[in-house]
Write a protein that holds these residues in place. Structure first.
Motif, PDB file in Angstrom:
ATOM      1  N   LEU A   1       0.825  -1.206   0.000  1.00 53.44           N
ATOM      2  CA  LEU A   1       0.000   0.000   0.000  1.00 53.44           C
ATOM      3  C   LEU A   1       0.865   1.265   0.000  1.00 53.44           C
ATOM      4  CD1 LEU A   1      -2.872   1.166   0.072  1.00 53.44           C
ATOM      5  CD2 LEU A   1      -2.765   1.049   2.556  1.00 53.44           C
ATOM      6  N   VAL A   2       1.864   1.305   0.861  1.00 52.20           N
ATOM      7  CA  VAL A   2       2.756   2.465   0.894  1.00 52.20           C
ATOM      8  C   VAL A   2       3.484   2.599  -0.443  1.00 52.20           C
ATOM      9  CG1 VAL A   2       4.825   3.458   1.961  1.00 52.20           C
ATOM     10  CG2 VAL A   2       3.019   2.491   3.406  1.00 52.20           C
ATOM     11  N   PHE A   3       3.995   1.475  -0.967  1.00 53.94           N
ATOM     12  CA  PHE A   3       4.686   1.503  -2.256  1.00 53.94           C
ATOM     13  C   PHE A   3       3.760   2.009  -3.367  1.00 53.94           C
ATOM     14  CE2 PHE A   3       5.835  -0.433  -6.316  1.00 53.94           C
ATOM     15  CZ  PHE A   3       7.155  -0.020  -6.447  1.00 53.94           C
ATOM     16  N   ALA A   4       2.545   1.469  -3.413  1.00 54.86           N
ATOM     17  CA  ALA A   4       1.606   1.864  -4.463  1.00 54.86           C
ATOM     18  C   ALA A   4       1.232   3.343  -4.356  1.00 54.86           C
ATOM     19  CB  ALA A   4       0.353   0.991  -4.404  1.00 54.86           C
ATOM     20  N   LEU A   5       0.973   3.802  -3.137  1.00 50.47           N
ATOM     21  CA  LEU A   5       0.637   5.223  -2.957  1.00 50.47           C
ATOM     22  C   LEU A   5       1.785   6.120  -3.406  1.00 50.47           C
ATOM     23  CD1 LEU A   5      -1.242   5.129   0.467  1.00 50.47           C
ATOM     24  CD2 LEU A   5      -2.220   5.651  -1.777  1.00 50.47           C
ATOM     25  N   LEU A   6       2.989   5.772  -3.027  1.00 47.67           N
ATOM     26  CA  LEU A   6       4.137   6.565  -3.463  1.00 47.67           C
ATOM     27  C   LEU A   6       4.317   6.498  -4.979  1.00 47.67           C
ATOM     28  CD1 LEU A   6       6.667   5.702  -0.616  1.00 47.67           C
ATOM     29  CD2 LEU A   6       5.516   7.900  -0.987  1.00 47.67           C
ATOM     30  N   HIS A   7       4.076   5.335  -5.551  1.00 47.70           N
ATOM     31  CA  HIS A   7       4.182   5.146  -7.009  1.00 47.70           C
ATOM     32  C   HIS A   7       3.187   6.048  -7.738  1.00 47.70           C
ATOM     33  CE1 HIS A   7       4.517   3.118 -10.876  1.00 47.70           C
ATOM     34  NE2 HIS A   7       3.236   2.852 -10.844  1.00 47.70           N
ATOM     35  N   TRP A   8       1.961   6.107  -7.220  1.00 50.31           N
ATOM     36  CA  TRP A   8       0.916   6.880  -7.878  1.00 50.31           C
ATOM     37  C   TRP A   8       0.968   8.381  -7.564  1.00 50.31           C
ATOM     38  CZ3 TRP A   8      -2.501   2.499  -5.839  1.00 50.31           C
ATOM     39  CH2 TRP A   8      -2.473   1.422  -6.722  1.00 50.31           C
ATOM     40  N   LEU A   9       1.472   8.740  -6.391  1.00 50.34           N
ATOM     41  CA  LEU A   9       1.427  10.135  -5.949  1.00 50.34           C
ATOM     42  C   LEU A   9       2.732  10.905  -6.134  1.00 50.34           C
ATOM     43  CD1 LEU A   9      -0.616   9.663  -2.640  1.00 50.34           C
ATOM     44  CD2 LEU A   9      -1.471  10.407  -4.891  1.00 50.34           C
ATOM     45  N   THR A  10       3.816  10.209  -6.444  1.00 45.29           N
ATOM     46  CA  THR A  10       5.097  10.894  -6.615  1.00 45.29           C
ATOM     47  C   THR A  10       5.733  10.483  -7.931  1.00 45.29           C
ATOM     48  OG1 THR A  10       6.534   9.204  -5.640  1.00 45.29           O
ATOM     49  CG2 THR A  10       5.463  10.737  -4.103  1.00 45.29           C
ATOM     50  N   ASP A  11       6.764  11.195  -8.293  1.00 45.42           N
ATOM     51  CA  ASP A  11       7.563  10.840  -9.467  1.00 45.42           C
ATOM     52  C   ASP A  11       8.894  10.228  -9.056  1.00 45.42           C
ATOM     53  OD1 ASP A  11       5.703  11.743 -11.334  1.00 45.42           O
ATOM     54  OD2 ASP A  11       6.459  13.802 -11.235  1.00 45.42           O
ATOM     55  N   TRP A  12       8.963   9.749  -7.822  1.00 39.02           N
ATOM     56  CA  TRP A  12      10.203   9.193  -7.310  1.00 39.02           C
ATOM     57  C   TRP A  12      10.516   7.854  -7.964  1.00 39.02           C
ATOM     58  CZ3 TRP A  12       8.562   9.950  -1.527  1.00 39.02           C
ATOM     59  CH2 TRP A  12       8.536  11.319  -1.231  1.00 39.02           C
ATOM     60  N   ASN A  13      11.777   7.508  -7.985  1.00 35.84           N
ATOM     61  CA  ASN A  13      12.228   6.227  -8.494  1.00 35.84           C
ATOM     62  C   ASN A  13      11.623   5.095  -7.663  1.00 35.84           C
ATOM     63  OD1 ASN A  13      14.349   3.877  -8.243  1.00 35.84           O
ATOM     64  ND2 ASN A  13      14.814   4.922 -10.176  1.00 35.84           N
ATOM     65  N   TYR A  14      11.310   3.983  -8.304  1.00 34.96           N
ATOM     66  CA  TYR A  14      10.683   2.863  -7.603  1.00 34.96           C
ATOM     67  C   TYR A  14      11.542   2.314  -6.463  1.00 34.96           C
ATOM     68  CZ  TYR A  14      13.556  -0.358 -10.419  1.00 34.96           C
ATOM     69  OH  TYR A  14      14.584  -1.046 -10.994  1.00 34.96           O
ATOM     70  N   LEU A  15      12.855   2.437  -6.551  1.00 40.69           N
ATOM     71  CA  LEU A  15      13.713   1.948  -5.475  1.00 40.69           C
ATOM     72  C   LEU A  15      13.604   2.824  -4.226  1.00 40.69           C
ATOM     73  CD1 LEU A  15      16.849   0.910  -7.553  1.00 40.69           C
ATOM     74  CD2 LEU A  15      15.073  -0.582  -6.596  1.00 40.69           C
ATOM     75  N   ILE A  16      13.396   4.119  -4.407  1.00 40.43           N
ATOM     76  CA  ILE A  16      13.160   5.018  -3.266  1.00 40.43           C
ATOM     77  C   ILE A  16      11.808   4.686  -2.635  1.00 40.43           C
ATOM     78  CG2 ILE A  16      12.736   7.422  -2.584  1.00 40.43           C
ATOM     79  CD1 ILE A  16      14.791   8.174  -4.827  1.00 40.43           C
ATOM     80  N   ASN A  17      10.791   4.535  -3.460  1.00 42.12           N
ATOM     81  CA  ASN A  17       9.461   4.164  -2.956  1.00 42.12           C
ATOM     82  C   ASN A  17       9.524   2.841  -2.191  1.00 42.12           C
ATOM     83  OD1 ASN A  17       8.515   6.429  -4.286  1.00 42.12           O
ATOM     84  ND2 ASN A  17       7.651   5.285  -6.000  1.00 42.12           N
ATOM     85  N   ASN A  18      10.270   1.894  -2.727  1.00 44.99           N
ATOM     86  CA  ASN A  18      10.396   0.593  -2.089  1.00 44.99           C
ATOM     87  C   ASN A  18      11.106   0.703  -0.747  1.00 44.99           C
ATOM     88  OD1 ASN A  18       9.923  -2.290  -2.262  1.00 44.99           O
ATOM     89  ND2 ASN A  18      12.143  -2.473  -2.383  1.00 44.99           N
ATOM     90  N   THR A  19      12.105   1.548  -0.663  1.00 44.16           N
ATOM     91  CA  THR A  19      12.844   1.725   0.590  1.00 44.16           C
ATOM     92  C   THR A  19      11.946   2.325   1.675  1.00 44.16           C
ATOM     93  OG1 THR A  19      14.932   1.948  -0.595  1.00 44.16           O
ATOM     94  CG2 THR A  19      14.849   2.836   1.654  1.00 44.16           C
ATOM     95  N   ILE A  20      11.169   3.329   1.333  1.00 48.36           N
ATOM     96  CA  ILE A  20      10.251   3.940   2.300  1.00 48.36           C
ATOM     97  C   ILE A  20       9.201   2.926   2.750  1.00 48.36           C
ATOM     98  CG2 ILE A  20       8.475   5.723   2.616  1.00 48.36           C
ATOM     99  CD1 ILE A  20      10.197   7.441   0.614  1.00 48.36           C
ATOM    100  N   ALA A  21       8.636   2.197   1.806  1.00 54.46           N
ATOM    101  CA  ALA A  21       7.642   1.167   2.136  1.00 54.46           C
ATOM    102  C   ALA A  21       8.267   0.096   3.026  1.00 54.46           C
ATOM    103  CB  ALA A  21       7.091   0.544   0.852  1.00 54.46           C
TER     104      ALA A  21
END
Length: 141
Positions: free
Chosen positions: A30-50
């Motif tokens: 859920l955190v990964f998906a929200l970051l994926h949809w709401l930001t333009d950040w790289n998927y590895l950054i989104n994955n790290t936060i999640a």
């Protein structure tokens, strides 16, 4: 019904771990998906936060609800937490590797790859938690 109850009692820890593992996975995805949809950040950054948020959730749920680990001193808590996070940090690299292979290498959908990576990580993390982190004192289980 008695048969189901008997199976549950025999496999309670595994069933509890799977339930809380699914909840942790939901937090992670859920955190990964929200970051994926709401930001333009790289998927590895989104994955790290999640990963960070889900590991915090996992530590508490595993300690309290799965392995019922009681620690008396701050030193015991610190040792347990360090072991837990060390194991999770190792699985973080497994997950990142799967993400890079699936997304950058194979060009698969990011959410699909995230789900596949989480299945692998849940299995690895169960054995690390059971055998290295929350093992019973004086026991090899």
């Amino acid at each position: 019904m008695k048969k189901l109850l008997s199976i549950y009692k025999q496999q309670k820890q595994v069933i509890d771990y799977l339930f809380w593992g699914v909840m942790t996975t939901v937090v992670n995805i859920l955190v990964f998906a929200l970051l994926h949809w709401l930001t333009d950040w790289n998927y590895l950054i989104n994955n790290t936060i999640a990963w960070l948020l889900s590991v915090l959730f996992a530590y508490i749920s595993n300690k309290v609800y799965v392995f019922h680990s009681y620690t008396e001193t701050r030193k015991e808590v610190a040792k347990e937490m360090a072991s837990f996070f060390l194991g999770r940090f190792a699985s973080y690299f497994i997950e990142q590797g799967i993400m890079i292979l699936g997304i950058s290498g194979l060009k698969w959908n990011e959410i699909v790859v995230k789900i596949i990576a989480n299945v692998v990580v849940v299995i690895v993390n169960y054995f690390w938690s059971k055998w290295a982190v929350f093992k019973k004192k004086g026991s090899e289980s």
